[in-house]
Design a protein around this motif. Structure first.
Motif, PDB file in Angstrom:
ATOM      1  N   PHE A  61       1.046  45.321  14.031  1.00 21.66           N
ATOM      2  CA  PHE A  61       2.250  45.781  14.721  1.00 21.66           C
ATOM      3  C   PHE A  61       2.610  44.763  15.794  1.00 21.66           C
ATOM      4  CE2 PHE A  61       0.518  49.623  12.924  1.00 21.66           C
ATOM      5  CZ  PHE A  61       1.637  50.322  12.495  1.00 21.66           C
ATOM      6  N   THR A  62       3.881  44.404  15.842  1.00 25.17           N
ATOM      7  CA  THR A  62       4.295  43.341  16.762  1.00 25.17           C
ATOM      8  C   THR A  62       5.156  43.842  17.914  1.00 25.17           C
ATOM      9  OG1 THR A  62       6.282  42.804  15.490  1.00 25.17           O
ATOM     10  CG2 THR A  62       4.245  41.674  14.857  1.00 25.17           C
ATOM     11  N   SER A  63       5.288  45.166  18.069  1.00 25.66           N
ATOM     12  CA  SER A  63       6.089  45.676  19.188  1.00 25.66           C
ATOM     13  C   SER A  63       5.750  47.124  19.487  1.00 25.66           C
ATOM     14  CB  SER A  63       7.591  45.576  18.885  1.00 25.66           C
ATOM     15  OG  SER A  63       7.940  46.506  17.867  1.00 25.66           O
ATOM     16  N   LYS A  64       5.993  47.512  20.714  1.00 25.18           N
ATOM     17  CA  LYS A  64       5.871  48.902  21.145  1.00 25.18           C
ATOM     18  C   LYS A  64       6.835  49.788  20.350  1.00 25.18           C
ATOM     19  CE  LYS A  64       6.395  51.579  25.465  1.00 25.18           C
ATOM     20  NZ  LYS A  64       7.668  52.282  25.261  1.00 25.18           N
ATOM     21  N   THR A  65       8.043  49.289  20.097  1.00 29.55           N
ATOM     22  CA  THR A  65       9.029  50.060  19.342  1.00 29.55           C
ATOM     23  C   THR A  65       8.507  50.416  17.959  1.00 29.55           C
ATOM     24  OG1 THR A  65      10.876  49.032  20.507  1.00 29.55           O
ATOM     25  CG2 THR A  65      11.362  50.012  18.372  1.00 29.55           C
ATOM     26  N   ALA A  83      -2.678  44.984  17.106  1.00 32.95           N
ATOM     27  CA  ALA A  83      -1.501  45.039  17.981  1.00 32.95           C
ATOM     28  C   ALA A  83      -1.294  43.680  18.628  1.00 32.95           C
ATOM     29  CB  ALA A  83      -1.680  46.101  19.060  1.00 32.95           C
ATOM     30  N   ILE A  84      -0.039  43.278  18.766  1.00 28.11           N
ATOM     31  CA  ILE A  84       0.259  41.948  19.299  1.00 28.11           C
ATOM     32  C   ILE A  84      -0.101  41.812  20.778  1.00 28.11           C
ATOM     33  CG2 ILE A  84       2.651  42.420  19.978  1.00 28.11           C
ATOM     34  CD1 ILE A  84       3.354  39.617  18.835  1.00 28.11           C
ATOM     35  N   GLY A  85      -0.111  42.937  21.501  1.00 30.45           N
ATOM     36  CA  GLY A  85      -0.396  42.882  22.938  1.00 30.45           C
ATOM     37  C   GLY A  85      -0.722  44.264  23.470  1.00 30.45           C
ATOM     38  N   PRO A  86      -1.025  44.348  24.766  1.00 34.32           N
ATOM     39  CA  PRO A  86      -1.467  45.620  25.349  1.00 34.32           C
ATOM     40  C   PRO A  86      -0.423  46.728  25.327  1.00 34.32           C
ATOM     41  CG  PRO A  86      -1.188  43.926  27.047  1.00 34.32           C
ATOM     42  CD  PRO A  86      -1.121  43.237  25.732  1.00 34.32           C
ATOM     43  N   SER A 107       1.270  36.775  21.057  1.00 32.69           N
ATOM     44  CA  SER A 107       2.365  36.126  20.339  1.00 32.69           C
ATOM     45  C   SER A 107       2.020  36.054  18.856  1.00 32.69           C
ATOM     46  CB  SER A 107       2.595  34.708  20.877  1.00 32.69           C
ATOM     47  OG  SER A 107       1.471  33.897  20.560  1.00 32.69           O
ATOM     48  N   SER A 108       2.992  35.626  18.045  1.00 33.98           N
ATOM     49  CA  SER A 108       2.725  35.432  16.619  1.00 33.98           C
ATOM     50  C   SER A 108       1.634  34.398  16.412  1.00 33.98           C
ATOM     51  CB  SER A 108       4.011  34.995  15.903  1.00 33.98           C
ATOM     52  OG  SER A 108       4.960  36.034  15.892  1.00 33.98           O
ATOM     53  N   THR A 109       1.684  33.333  17.185  1.00 34.58           N
ATOM     54  CA  THR A 109       0.643  32.302  17.092  1.00 34.58           C
ATOM     55  C   THR A 109      -0.714  32.886  17.444  1.00 34.58           C
ATOM     56  OG1 THR A 109       2.229  30.563  17.635  1.00 34.58           O
ATOM     57  CG2 THR A 109      -0.098  30.055  17.961  1.00 34.58           C
ATOM     58  N   GLY A 110      -0.758  33.718  18.483  1.00 33.55           N
ATOM     59  CA  GLY A 110      -2.011  34.356  18.875  1.00 33.55           C
ATOM     60  C   GLY A 110      -2.556  35.258  17.787  1.00 33.55           C
ATOM     61  N   LEU A 111      -1.668  35.982  17.096  1.00 31.27           N
ATOM     62  CA  LEU A 111      -2.100  36.841  15.993  1.00 31.27           C
ATOM     63  C   LEU A 111      -2.701  36.011  14.862  1.00 31.27           C
ATOM     64  CD1 LEU A 111       0.846  39.392  15.852  1.00 31.27           C
ATOM     65  CD2 LEU A 111      -1.556  39.950  16.298  1.00 31.27           C
TER      66      LEU A 111
END
Length: 251
Positions: A61-65, A83-86, A107-111
């Protein structure tokens, strides 16, 4: 003019383009706390597709939405939930899902970096908006994964948005905080619709422009917008604080 109106007039005017929900309310409150007068002009609205992630070894998942949209009617099964971030992780956990992995870089790179050693031979489902970066899909495929993408929602420009473009064109913006490439593109689209695109770009270049990451910086630069601040962390709070700090230093 009242004392309160004079006080607001003296504060720097900072444009914010978050969707018109709790994110915009939070952004406005933060900018006011930082001593700015927020110019709220939502450049994104969410149109859910009704689709849900398919079964896979990893579901990203790349967003809270996106996390909020699947709440209560998606079963992860045996998938490793990423999850992409906290903020995204918090939304998933609030909906009752266990989050197994959050990358060090949000970020996408981080994923891609977080999954690279696990991806070979695995199936990966990416659940996101219709404007996701190809970096994530391409990076996972290069790492040997079989990748599927499900579009959970579309991001559109709200009708009536764009008053900030006229403020920029008139030289009335002191700063702007862009949270994605799409907010840049929608800003310019709204400016063009009003016949002030070139003047709005000049206005931005006379102001402090902050962006949330390198992809947004690259998009802005490709349209002739000078970027002054790239947030050191991909969160709106960091973007706002560092943009206002740069603005204060200039003033």
């Amino acid at each position: 003019m009242s004392e309160r109106e004079r006080e607001r007039e003296d504060r720097p005017h900072v444009a914010v383009f978050r969707p018109d929900d709790e994110r915009l309310a939070t952004a406005r409150s933060l900018l006011e706390e930082l001593g700015a007068d927020p110019v709220a002009d939502p450049m994104l609205a969410v149109e859910p597709t009704g689709d849900r992630p398919v079964d896979a070894d990893y579901v990203v998942f790349t967003s809270k939405t996106g996390a909020e949209l699947v709440a209560d009617d998606w079963e992860p099964g045996t998938a490793t939930v990423v999850a992409i971030g906290p903020k995204t992780a918090d939304a998933l956990e609030a909906a009752g899902y266990a989050v197994d992995l959050v990358p060090e870089e949000f970020s996408s790179t981080g994923l891609v970096e977080a999954l690279a050693d696990r991806a070979a031979g695995a199936t990966v489902e990416v659940a996101r908006s219709d404007h996701g970066s190809p970096v994530l899909l391409d990076g996972l495929r290069d790492a040997g994964a079989t990748v599927d993408e499900t579009v959970l929602y579309r991001l559109v420009r709200p009708a009536g948005s764009g008053h900030s473009t006229e403020a920029a064109a008139a030289g009335d913006l002191d700063a702007a905080c862009f949270t994605s490439s799409l907010t840049v593109e929608h800003f310019l689209e709204a400016a063009a619709k009003r016949g002030v695109r070139d003047a709005a770009v000049r206005g931005l270049n006379a102001a402090v422009v902050g962006v949330i990451g390198d992809p947004t910086r690259e998009t802005a630069a490709s349209h002739g917008i000078d970027v002054d601040v790239v947030a050191t962390e991909a969160t709106f709070e960091t973007l706002a604080r560092e943009t206002v700090a740069a603005l204060d230093a200039d003033r």
